[in-house]
Design an enzyme around this catalytic site. Structure first.
Site, PDB file in Angstrom:
ATOM      1  N   ARG A  54       1.047  -1.165   0.169  1.00 47.85           N
ATOM      2  CA  ARG A  54       0.026  -0.101   0.144  1.00 47.85           C
ATOM      3  C   ARG A  54       0.487   1.362  -0.052  1.00 47.85           C
ATOM      4  O   ARG A  54       1.981   1.003   0.146  1.00 47.85           O
ATOM      5  CB  ARG A  54      -0.941  -0.137   1.077  1.00 47.85           C
ATOM      6  CG  ARG A  54      -0.713  -0.844   2.508  1.00 47.85           C
ATOM      7  CD  ARG A  54       0.811   0.285   3.045  1.00 47.85           C
ATOM      8  NE  ARG A  54       0.241   1.112   3.590  1.00 47.85           N
ATOM      9  CZ  ARG A  54       1.156   2.166   3.891  1.00 47.85           C
ATOM     10  NH1 ARG A  54       2.481   2.105   3.953  1.00 47.85           N
ATOM     11  NH2 ARG A  54       0.695   3.747   4.113  1.00 47.85           N
ATOM     12  N   GLY A  55      -0.098   2.287  -0.462  1.00 47.99           N
ATOM     13  CA  GLY A  55       0.898   3.466   0.079  1.00 47.99           C
ATOM     14  C   GLY A  55       1.077   3.883  -2.069  1.00 47.99           C
ATOM     15  O   GLY A  55       1.746   3.333  -2.709  1.00 47.99           O
ATOM     16  N   ALA A  56       1.107   5.311  -1.720  1.00 53.74           N
ATOM     17  CA  ALA A  56       0.872   5.557  -3.433  1.00 53.74           C
ATOM     18  C   ALA A  56       2.323   5.154  -4.415  1.00 53.74           C
ATOM     19  O   ALA A  56       2.158   4.675  -5.516  1.00 53.74           O
ATOM     20  CB  ALA A  56       0.822   7.155  -3.745  1.00 53.74           C
ATOM     21  N   ARG A  95      -7.542  -0.452  -6.861  1.00 56.28           N
ATOM     22  CA  ARG A  95      -7.390   0.872  -5.759  1.00 56.28           C
ATOM     23  C   ARG A  95      -7.745   2.368  -6.561  1.00 56.28           C
ATOM     24  O   ARG A  95      -7.315   2.541  -7.105  1.00 56.28           O
ATOM     25  CB  ARG A  95      -6.448   1.207  -4.784  1.00 56.28           C
ATOM     26  CG  ARG A  95      -6.639  -0.261  -4.056  1.00 56.28           C
ATOM     27  CD  ARG A  95      -5.607   0.297  -2.824  1.00 56.28           C
ATOM     28  NE  ARG A  95      -5.962   0.819  -1.755  1.00 56.28           N
ATOM     29  CZ  ARG A  95      -5.074   1.404  -0.481  1.00 56.28           C
ATOM     30  NH1 ARG A  95      -4.204   0.613  -0.657  1.00 56.28           N
ATOM     31  NH2 ARG A  95      -6.146   2.038   0.364  1.00 56.28           N
ATOM     32  N   ASP A 259      -1.835  10.504  -2.057  1.00 58.03           N
ATOM     33  CA  ASP A 259      -2.201   9.828  -3.046  1.00 58.03           C
ATOM     34  C   ASP A 259      -2.282  10.374  -3.977  1.00 58.03           C
ATOM     35  O   ASP A 259      -2.236   9.812  -5.311  1.00 58.03           O
ATOM     36  CB  ASP A 259      -3.462   9.105  -2.372  1.00 58.03           C
ATOM     37  CG  ASP A 259      -2.696   7.907  -1.253  1.00 58.03           C
ATOM     38  OD1 ASP A 259      -2.639   8.940  -0.784  1.00 58.03           O
ATOM     39  OD2 ASP A 259      -2.207   6.605  -1.755  1.00 58.03           O
ATOM     40  N   ASN A 269      -4.663  12.698   0.571  1.00 52.10           N
ATOM     41  CA  ASN A 269      -4.366  11.904   1.518  1.00 52.10           C
ATOM     42  C   ASN A 269      -4.908  11.289   2.632  1.00 52.10           C
ATOM     43  O   ASN A 269      -6.251  11.126   2.976  1.00 52.10           O
ATOM     44  CB  ASN A 269      -2.934  13.121   2.412  1.00 52.10           C
ATOM     45  CG  ASN A 269      -2.184  11.731   2.399  1.00 52.10           C
ATOM     46  OD1 ASN A 269      -1.093  10.969   2.065  1.00 52.10           O
ATOM     47  ND2 ASN A 269      -1.796  11.650   4.483  1.00 52.10           N
ATOM     48  N   LYS A 270      -4.052  10.273   3.371  1.00 50.68           N
ATOM     49  CA  LYS A 270      -4.907   9.427   4.139  1.00 50.68           C
ATOM     50  C   LYS A 270      -6.209  10.358   4.911  1.00 50.68           C
ATOM     51  O   LYS A 270      -6.003  11.109   5.458  1.00 50.68           O
ATOM     52  CB  LYS A 270      -4.000   8.896   4.674  1.00 50.68           C
ATOM     53  CG  LYS A 270      -4.601   7.938   5.601  1.00 50.68           C
ATOM     54  CD  LYS A 270      -5.840   6.625   5.548  1.00 50.68           C
ATOM     55  CE  LYS A 270      -5.251   5.915   4.111  1.00 50.68           C
ATOM     56  NZ  LYS A 270      -6.244   4.891   3.612  1.00 50.68           N
TER      57      LYS A 270
HETATM   58  O1  MRU Z   1      -4.392   3.287   2.512  1.00 51.43           O
HETATM   59  P1  MRU Z   1      -2.610   3.227   1.974  1.00 51.43           P
HETATM   60  O2  MRU Z   1      -2.590   2.588   3.477  1.00 51.43           O
HETATM   61  O3  MRU Z   1      -2.542   3.120   0.910  1.00 51.43           O
HETATM   62  O4  MRU Z   1      -2.677   5.313   2.163  1.00 51.43           O
HETATM   63  C1  MRU Z   1      -1.853   5.153   1.791  1.00 51.43           C
HETATM   64  C2  MRU Z   1      -1.146   6.865   2.465  1.00 51.43           C
HETATM   65  O5  MRU Z   1      -2.614   8.179   3.099  1.00 51.43           O
HETATM   66  C3  MRU Z   1      -0.617   7.714   2.372  1.00 51.43           C
HETATM   67  O6  MRU Z   1      -0.683   8.636   4.000  1.00 51.43           O
HETATM   68  C4  MRU Z   1      -0.395   7.941   1.524  1.00 51.43           C
HETATM   69  O7  MRU Z   1       0.215   6.997   0.876  1.00 51.43           O
HETATM   70  C5  MRU Z   1       0.602   8.997   1.060  1.00 51.43           C
HETATM   71  S1  MRU Z   1       2.188   8.765   0.872  1.00 51.43           S
HETATM   72  C6  MRU Z   1       2.757   7.433  -0.335  1.00 51.43           C
END
Ligand code: MRU
Length: 379
Positions: A54-56, A95, A259, A269-270
């Site tokens: 996970r993570g962008a 996603r 993201d 973002n999250k």
């Molecule tokens: O749902 P996730 O764990 O994929 O979300 C990740 C985030 O929101 C992070 O803060 C984010 O990806 C930014 S940095 C890549």
């Protein structure tokens, strides 16, 4: 970055068999360190959708490798292009919010189009997958160098005031972060964590407030783990504690990832990031977003209207999971019959963002400043 002193990336090719992709399965962290072998595009789609990765940035790199696995499969089929188009659609559906996913898929489709034979196309897909991963790591490293200067400036500004502050944040530059924009969210270094690692490695006193990030707790599970592995002082806080700390002057800088950021500077973002940005504005705390340019959506102007926000299952919110006597266990934390709404992301409007830290330097969160760093994308 290091795990028990050994260098790891989050994703790589199996050294003795380049048809297999290996990745850290993040579902088990911080309790178990598990490496998963991925052999098919179908398995890669599952790994992204079910958040083994996970993570962008890492979603983008995984999609790049996924398209390479698809090319290996396509070479054994009658229509190469049909299989690649199907694989692209399958990966894209995993996603919705991180733009790195479609960016990496498009880049792969473009690179295989240059091959004349199936063999050539597979070789091009392999080269592009490696390039996407290497670039991600290098861009994050550069973000660290640019962001380091911001932390140095705060150290100079705070000089002399350190001695009077109280622990755990006394004597340090206090950075607050949300979710995991660490090396686990990329191929290496991370975006928001990269300046922190660079500051720590150069001997600057830095302490991180790690927001737990309900409901999946990427902060308390992943960010806290990776900071700990690197020896960076940190403290886990409840998401709702951020405003309190800012009000008391115990946060010098908010540093988060994204993201998807529009070319006008709106930042997805999250979920919970927006509230932190509001609290930062109200308390005069600088709010920076660290991002490689692969997370900029060059086609979107209005983040609030246009960025697709992932909605995840109710169950994820109504349950909590953890480890008990060596087993991963789940417990119910909300009444079974209460409905829940589980938004994965929110959008922080550009006027709340102090600046963007990119691989090319720091800019303001507006069209003019972003295009000044990336003129090749200007209209
Ligand atoms: O749902 P996730 O764990 O994929 O979300 C990740 C985030 O929101 C992070 O803060 C984010 O990806 C930014 S940095 C890549």
């Amino acid at each position: 970055m290091k795990v028990s002193g050994q260098h790891f990336r989050t994703i790589w090719l199996k050294p003795d068999d380049e048809r297999v992709v290996e990745l850290i399965d993040q579902r088990f962290l911080p309790h178990r360190f598990v490496i998963e072998d991925v052999r098919t595009v179908e398995q890669m789609a599952t790994a992204i959708r079910d958040m083994h990765v996970r993570g962008a940035g890492l979603i983008g790199a995984s999609a790049g490798y996924g398209m390479y696995l698809a090319a290996i499969e396509a070479a054994l089929r009658r229509s190469f292009d049909e299989h690649m188009a199907r694989a692209a659609a399958q990966l894209k559906a995993t996603r919705p919010t991180a733009v790195n996913l479609s960016w990496a898929i498009k880049r792969q489709l473009k690179s295989v189009a240059d091959g004349k034979t199936a063999g050539e196309k597979v070789a091009l897909a392999l080269r592009a997958a490696k390039l996407i991963a290497d670039e991600d790591a290098e861009h994050c490293r550069m973000i660290g160098q640019h962001g380091l200067k911001l932390i140095q400036q705060i150290v100079h500004k705070k000089a002399g005031k350190f001695a009077t502050a109280n622990p755990p944040c006394g004597g340090s530059v206090n950075v607050l972060t949300h979710c995991n924009a660490g090396w686990l969210a990329f191929v290496d270094y991370g975006s928001a964590t990269s300046p922190i690692y660079a500051a720590h490695d150069s001997g600057l006193p830095v302490h991180v407030w790690v927001a737990e990030t309900r409901p999946r707790n990427q902060g308390s599970k992943l960010t806290a783990w990776e900071l700990g592995e690197h020896g960076v002082p940190h403290t886990v806080i409840a998401d709702s504690a951020a405003g309190h700390l800012m009000q008391r002057g115990e946060v010098d800088l908010v540093l988060v990832g994204t993201d998807r950021t529009t070319y006008t500077g709106d930042v997805a973002n999250k979920i919970g990031t927006y509230l932190k940005a509001l609290a930062a504005k109200a308390n005069n705390v600088p709010f920076y977003v660290a991002l490689p340019s692969s997370s900029i959506d060059w086609s979107m102007r209005d983040g609030m209207k246009e960025i697709p926000i992932e909605q995840r299952s109710e169950e994820e919110l109504k349950r909590a999971d953890g480890w008990l006597e060596g087993q991963q266990v789940e417990v119910r934390v909300a009444p079974e019959r209460s409905p829940a709404a589980n938004y994965g992301f929110d959008v922080t409007p550009r006027h709340l963002v102090t600046g963007l830290i990119t691989e090319r330097g720091v800019c303001e969160a507006n069209e003019k400043s972003i295009f000044s760093l990336f003129p090749e994308h200007a209209p």
